[in-house]
Design a protein around this motif. Structure first.
Motif, PDB file in Angstrom:
ATOM      1  N   ILE A  68       0.680  -1.341   0.182  1.00 53.30           N
ATOM      2  CA  ILE A  68       0.271   0.050   0.485  1.00 53.30           C
ATOM      3  C   ILE A  68       0.240   1.348   0.062  1.00 53.30           C
ATOM      4  O   ILE A  68       0.425   2.029  -0.862  1.00 53.30           O
ATOM      5  CB  ILE A  68      -1.083   0.217   1.743  1.00 53.30           C
ATOM      6  CG1 ILE A  68      -1.984  -1.327   0.919  1.00 53.30           C
ATOM      7  CG2 ILE A  68      -1.951   1.660   1.554  1.00 53.30           C
ATOM      8  CD1 ILE A  68      -2.725  -0.958   2.041  1.00 53.30           C
ATOM      9  N   TYR A  69       1.879   1.432   0.359  1.00 57.11           N
ATOM     10  CA  TYR A  69       2.527   2.692   0.795  1.00 57.11           C
ATOM     11  C   TYR A  69       3.225   2.947  -0.169  1.00 57.11           C
ATOM     12  O   TYR A  69       3.567   3.226  -0.753  1.00 57.11           O
ATOM     13  CB  TYR A  69       3.579   2.398   2.473  1.00 57.11           C
ATOM     14  CG  TYR A  69       2.841   2.567   3.594  1.00 57.11           C
ATOM     15  CD1 TYR A  69       2.587   4.084   3.171  1.00 57.11           C
ATOM     16  CD2 TYR A  69       2.882   1.872   4.959  1.00 57.11           C
ATOM     17  CE1 TYR A  69       1.863   4.619   4.737  1.00 57.11           C
ATOM     18  CE2 TYR A  69       2.401   2.356   5.175  1.00 57.11           C
ATOM     19  CZ  TYR A  69       2.129   3.212   6.051  1.00 57.11           C
ATOM     20  OH  TYR A  69       1.063   3.991   6.705  1.00 57.11           O
ATOM     21  N   SER A  70       4.220   1.479  -0.864  1.00 53.26           N
ATOM     22  CA  SER A  70       4.702   1.491  -1.734  1.00 53.26           C
ATOM     23  C   SER A  70       4.065   1.722  -3.165  1.00 53.26           C
ATOM     24  O   SER A  70       4.444   3.482  -3.710  1.00 53.26           O
ATOM     25  CB  SER A  70       5.430   0.217  -2.082  1.00 53.26           C
ATOM     26  OG  SER A  70       6.241  -0.209  -1.046  1.00 53.26           O
ATOM     27  N   ALA A  71       2.902   1.624  -3.272  1.00 46.13           N
ATOM     28  CA  ALA A  71       2.032   2.254  -4.301  1.00 46.13           C
ATOM     29  C   ALA A  71       1.526   3.344  -4.612  1.00 46.13           C
ATOM     30  O   ALA A  71       1.603   4.218  -5.326  1.00 46.13           O
ATOM     31  CB  ALA A  71       0.657   1.417  -4.444  1.00 46.13           C
ATOM     32  N   SER A  72       1.555   3.824  -3.137  1.00 50.52           N
ATOM     33  CA  SER A  72       0.836   4.868  -2.692  1.00 50.52           C
ATOM     34  C   SER A  72       1.833   5.998  -3.095  1.00 50.52           C
ATOM     35  O   SER A  72       1.498   7.638  -3.688  1.00 50.52           O
ATOM     36  CB  SER A  72       0.381   5.087  -0.993  1.00 50.52           C
ATOM     37  OG  SER A  72      -0.190   4.455  -0.907  1.00 50.52           O
ATOM     38  N   PRO A 101      -1.833  11.292  -0.427  1.00 45.83           N
ATOM     39  CA  PRO A 101      -1.509  11.928   0.695  1.00 45.83           C
ATOM     40  C   PRO A 101      -1.191  10.436   1.115  1.00 45.83           C
ATOM     41  O   PRO A 101      -1.490   9.255   1.581  1.00 45.83           O
ATOM     42  CB  PRO A 101      -2.395  13.195   1.017  1.00 45.83           C
ATOM     43  CG  PRO A 101      -3.935  12.205   0.249  1.00 45.83           C
ATOM     44  CD  PRO A 101      -3.141  11.821  -1.316  1.00 45.83           C
ATOM     45  N   GLN A 102      -0.548  11.049   2.878  1.00 46.31           N
ATOM     46  CA  GLN A 102      -0.052   9.998   3.957  1.00 46.31           C
ATOM     47  C   GLN A 102      -1.852   9.328   4.189  1.00 46.31           C
ATOM     48  O   GLN A 102      -1.452   8.525   4.649  1.00 46.31           O
ATOM     49  CB  GLN A 102       0.757  10.178   5.151  1.00 46.31           C
ATOM     50  CG  GLN A 102       0.755   9.296   6.265  1.00 46.31           C
ATOM     51  CD  GLN A 102       2.170   9.438   6.428  1.00 46.31           C
ATOM     52  OE1 GLN A 102       2.163  10.917   7.024  1.00 46.31           O
ATOM     53  NE2 GLN A 102       2.929   8.707   6.883  1.00 46.31           N
ATOM     54  N   ILE A 103      -2.865  10.600   3.808  1.00 47.90           N
ATOM     55  CA  ILE A 103      -3.746   9.898   5.349  1.00 47.90           C
ATOM     56  C   ILE A 103      -4.899   9.519   4.461  1.00 47.90           C
ATOM     57  O   ILE A 103      -5.375   7.713   4.854  1.00 47.90           O
ATOM     58  CB  ILE A 103      -5.024  11.363   5.013  1.00 47.90           C
ATOM     59  CG1 ILE A 103      -4.125  12.806   6.295  1.00 47.90           C
ATOM     60  CG2 ILE A 103      -6.591  10.779   5.371  1.00 47.90           C
ATOM     61  CD1 ILE A 103      -4.650  11.501   7.403  1.00 47.90           C
ATOM     62  N   LEU A 158      -6.616   0.092  -1.180  1.00 41.61           N
ATOM     63  CA  LEU A 158      -6.380   1.056  -1.405  1.00 41.61           C
ATOM     64  C   LEU A 158      -6.809   1.587  -2.134  1.00 41.61           C
ATOM     65  O   LEU A 158      -6.759   3.284  -2.482  1.00 41.61           O
ATOM     66  CB  LEU A 158      -4.747   1.268  -1.773  1.00 41.61           C
ATOM     67  CG  LEU A 158      -4.199   2.294  -2.433  1.00 41.61           C
ATOM     68  CD1 LEU A 158      -4.471   3.394  -1.018  1.00 41.61           C
ATOM     69  CD2 LEU A 158      -2.624   2.186  -3.083  1.00 41.61           C
ATOM     70  N   PHE A 159      -7.759   1.449  -3.277  1.00 40.40           N
ATOM     71  CA  PHE A 159      -7.975   1.429  -4.668  1.00 40.40           C
ATOM     72  C   PHE A 159      -9.900   2.047  -3.500  1.00 40.40           C
ATOM     73  O   PHE A 159     -10.539   3.487  -3.959  1.00 40.40           O
ATOM     74  CB  PHE A 159      -8.372   0.564  -5.331  1.00 40.40           C
ATOM     75  CG  PHE A 159      -9.204   0.926  -6.498  1.00 40.40           C
ATOM     76  CD1 PHE A 159      -8.860   2.053  -6.946  1.00 40.40           C
ATOM     77  CD2 PHE A 159     -10.614   0.240  -6.614  1.00 40.40           C
ATOM     78  CE1 PHE A 159      -9.887   2.226  -8.134  1.00 40.40           C
ATOM     79  CE2 PHE A 159     -11.818   1.388  -7.734  1.00 40.40           C
ATOM     80  CZ  PHE A 159     -10.879   2.230  -8.641  1.00 40.40           C
ATOM     81  N   PHE A 160     -10.096   1.588  -2.783  1.00 41.70           N
ATOM     82  CA  PHE A 160     -11.156   1.801  -1.841  1.00 41.70           C
ATOM     83  C   PHE A 160     -10.840   3.231  -1.236  1.00 41.70           C
ATOM     84  O   PHE A 160     -11.653   4.824  -0.923  1.00 41.70           O
ATOM     85  CB  PHE A 160     -12.053   0.749  -1.350  1.00 41.70           C
ATOM     86  CG  PHE A 160     -13.152   1.371  -0.946  1.00 41.70           C
ATOM     87  CD1 PHE A 160     -14.384   1.329  -1.155  1.00 41.70           C
ATOM     88  CD2 PHE A 160     -13.486   1.295   0.491  1.00 41.70           C
ATOM     89  CE1 PHE A 160     -15.504   1.759  -1.150  1.00 41.70           C
ATOM     90  CE2 PHE A 160     -14.901   1.933   1.150  1.00 41.70           C
ATOM     91  CZ  PHE A 160     -15.894   2.684   0.851  1.00 41.70           C
TER      92      PHE A 160
END
Length: 273
Positions: free
Chosen positions: A41-45, A51-53, A84-86
């Protein structure tokens, strides 16, 4: 199964009897799988410039989900992608699947696969994400509201006026806390306090001078709970390092060509030895 929001507050004992533990996972193995999912999740984000939120919301959704479902039935990377998508929708930071899926597949496969729109790989992940989204919503009881420790940390850092280096470390520890089910056991203020406490322990001596030794008391935090979170995080760092030394790189993961009738993604996992 869907009751009031307070049901999202669990205990360490609850983590000893999750659905995955009931299917043969050890508590330690489940924690590592959850952490791997949140790392995705963090890598893709970061690549999606979210944003971190948004990434934090996705991690909380994932931890809540696996209090209702098993890692045997739902692969952690499939759920990570769906959460993550949601979360992008819930936090109004929308990303199109044409952009979202190729990035997820790249990081889930350690760069070994591509999933450009129109390919079978893209279609597999699209089916999994959209099919699992319904299951996720049901598991969350359509409750999309989360309490972020990031807000509490920002307030705490501002009141205490800590050194910039301590603050930067604290933000990093908050992210690591979200990789673990700490976020569904302890409140956001305790997590924020633990991040500051751990940061002060590892920061250079000259970076700690401006911090009032009684800062936790003045913030109204329970020392015992802060210390429990700090120790949980330190224990996890140790287990994660041992797991990396003991195992080869995780094999590339590919979801099923389509979700089965109950909307469960694939591949199903066998119980760990």
């Amino acid at each position: 199964m869907c009751e009031q929001e307070t049901d999202w507050q669990f205990t360490r004992e609850d983590l000893q009897r999750t659905p995955s533990v009931g299917c043969g996972w050890t508590v330690e193995r489940e924690e590592l799988d959850r952490a791997k999912a949140c790392a995705l999740i963090y890598s893709a984000s970061r690549k999606l410039q979210l944003p971190q939120i948004t990434s934090s919301t996705a991690c909380i959704y994932l931890h809540r989900f696996f209090m209702r479902h098993t890692l045997k039935e739902f692969h952690h990377y499939n759920i990570a992608a769906t959460c993550l998508f949601f979360a992008c929708k819930a936090e109004e930071t929308l990303r199109k699947l044409d952009v979202f899926i190729p990035i997820i597949v790249y990081y889930a496969s350690k760069g070994n696969r591509k999933a450009t729109p129109g390919t079978s790989e893209f279609d597999k992940w699209r089916a999994v994400i959209l099919g699992t989204e319904v299951v996720l919503l049901e598991a969350l009881c359509f409750d999309m509201v989360v309490d972020h420790p990031h807000v509490a940390l920002a307030q705490l850092l501002e009141r205490q006026q800590v050194d910039r280096r301590v603050a930067q470390m604290a933000w990093g520890f908050i992210a690591d806390c979200m990789r673990l089910p700490i976020c569904i056991v302890y409140g956001s203020r305790i997590i924020a306090g633990a991040a500051v406490e751990l940061a002060t322990r590892v920061a250079p001596q000259d970076a700690r001078t401006g911090l009032d030794p009684s800062w936790a008391d003045r913030a109204g935090l329970q020392h015992s709970e802060v210390d429990q979170v700090v120790q949980w995080l330190l224990d996890f760092y140790s287990r994660e390092a041992q797991a990396r030394r003991a195992q080869p790189a995780e094999a590339a993961q590919t979801p099923a060509s389509s979700p089965p009738a109950n909307s469960s993604p694939m591949p199903h996992q066998s119980s760990p030895k």
